[in-house]
Motif scaffolding. Sequence first.
Motif, short mmCIF file in Angstrom:
data_model
loop_
_atom_site.label_atom_id
_atom_site.label_comp_id
_atom_site.label_asym_id
_atom_site.label_seq_id
_atom_site.Cartn_x
_atom_site.Cartn_y
_atom_site.Cartn_z
N UNK A 73 0.84 -1.19 0.00
CA UNK A 73 0.00 0.00 0.00
C UNK A 73 0.87 1.23 0.00
N UNK A 74 0.29 2.44 -0.17
CA UNK A 74 1.08 3.66 -0.27
C UNK A 74 1.61 4.12 1.07
N UNK A 75 2.74 4.82 1.02
CA UNK A 75 3.38 5.37 2.22
C UNK A 75 3.95 6.72 1.85
N UNK A 76 3.48 7.83 2.43
CA UNK A 76 3.89 9.13 1.97
C UNK A 76 5.21 9.56 2.56
N UNK A 77 5.80 10.54 1.92
CA UNK A 77 6.94 11.24 2.49
C UNK A 77 6.46 12.58 3.00
N UNK A 78 7.28 13.59 2.85
CA UNK A 78 6.89 14.89 3.34
C UNK A 78 6.25 15.73 2.26
N UNK A 81 8.48 6.22 11.80
CA UNK A 81 7.05 6.32 11.49
C UNK A 81 6.69 7.75 11.09
N UNK A 82 5.45 7.93 10.67
CA UNK A 82 4.97 9.23 10.21
C UNK A 82 4.62 10.13 11.38
N UNK A 101 3.31 12.54 7.57
CA UNK A 101 4.53 12.75 6.81
C UNK A 101 5.72 12.04 7.45
N UNK A 102 6.58 11.47 6.58
CA UNK A 102 7.83 10.87 7.04
C UNK A 102 8.97 11.87 6.84
N UNK A 103 9.99 11.77 7.67
CA UNK A 103 11.19 12.58 7.44
C UNK A 103 11.95 12.00 6.26
N UNK A 104 12.45 12.90 5.42
CA UNK A 104 13.23 12.51 4.25
C UNK A 104 14.39 13.48 4.09
#
Length: 276
Positions: A19-24, A157-158, A163-166
């Motif tokens: 499934x999808x997993x977002x960034x920032x 984790x988000x 949002x995830x740190x990138x």
Amino acid sequence: MTENNKTTSTSTSTTAGTGPDPGTGPGPGPDPGTATGPGTGSPAAGRRALLLAAGSAGAAAVLNAACAGPSRTRTASPQPSASPPPTPAPPGTRTTTAPACVLAVQAGAGPYYLDLDLIRSDITQDRSGVPLRLDLTVVRVPDGCRPLAAAEVEVWHADAAGHYSTGKDTFLRGTQITDHTGQCVFHTIVPGWYAGLAPHIHFKIRPDTHTETTSQFFFPENLLTRIYTHHPYTRRTPPEHPNQHDSRYRAAAKTMTLPLTPHKNGYRATYTIGIT
């Protein structure tokens, strides 16, 4: 957006769906159920891991100590931002107790895993949210559940906005080294939701430089809906059912859902992870 929520099972492990997993960025990205891209570390396919729930007050008492290990934080991490204390659960409300000694549901690291040398217990950095203390113990199941010292335990984790740190950001990421009793502690926040996926915390266990176990924790839905009535989660309209649309949660919830108890102005979860 289409999600692939297919799950497969074998006699030794269950592989979670994708499934999808977002960034920032403004839109979500994919969060595969199995890690295939670069930066995911050694392949963990076929590796068995047993998850032993550390339930009740007795387990919580055993897990008070923080991890041993050198401090190698890049920047000083402040304490979790102040949030309104969660409303106490009404009498009889279930907070979920994970079953003892069951086969883990394996999951991939996802596209936002970063292989960082970031040893720290408090991973909140500048992120606000309901505080969460995560007490973990790692044990060797074939050795009679012997506590495993000097194992790397990594979590990420988000944030409350999903949002995830990138890039150069490192919020809500960190590693601890288990002490002689196999224990470690992380201070973080309850993650937010995104893209129809159940809120979760990724974790990776490295007992040595050659092997690893990767999976993720979920949260009881009744407590998530209560938590999401507090700032900063209220900046968005929370989903009515944050867990139920995720096939990975449906496949793994009985094993991988954290048992939460009120702790100070947030929550605490204790869990024992048994690996082979």
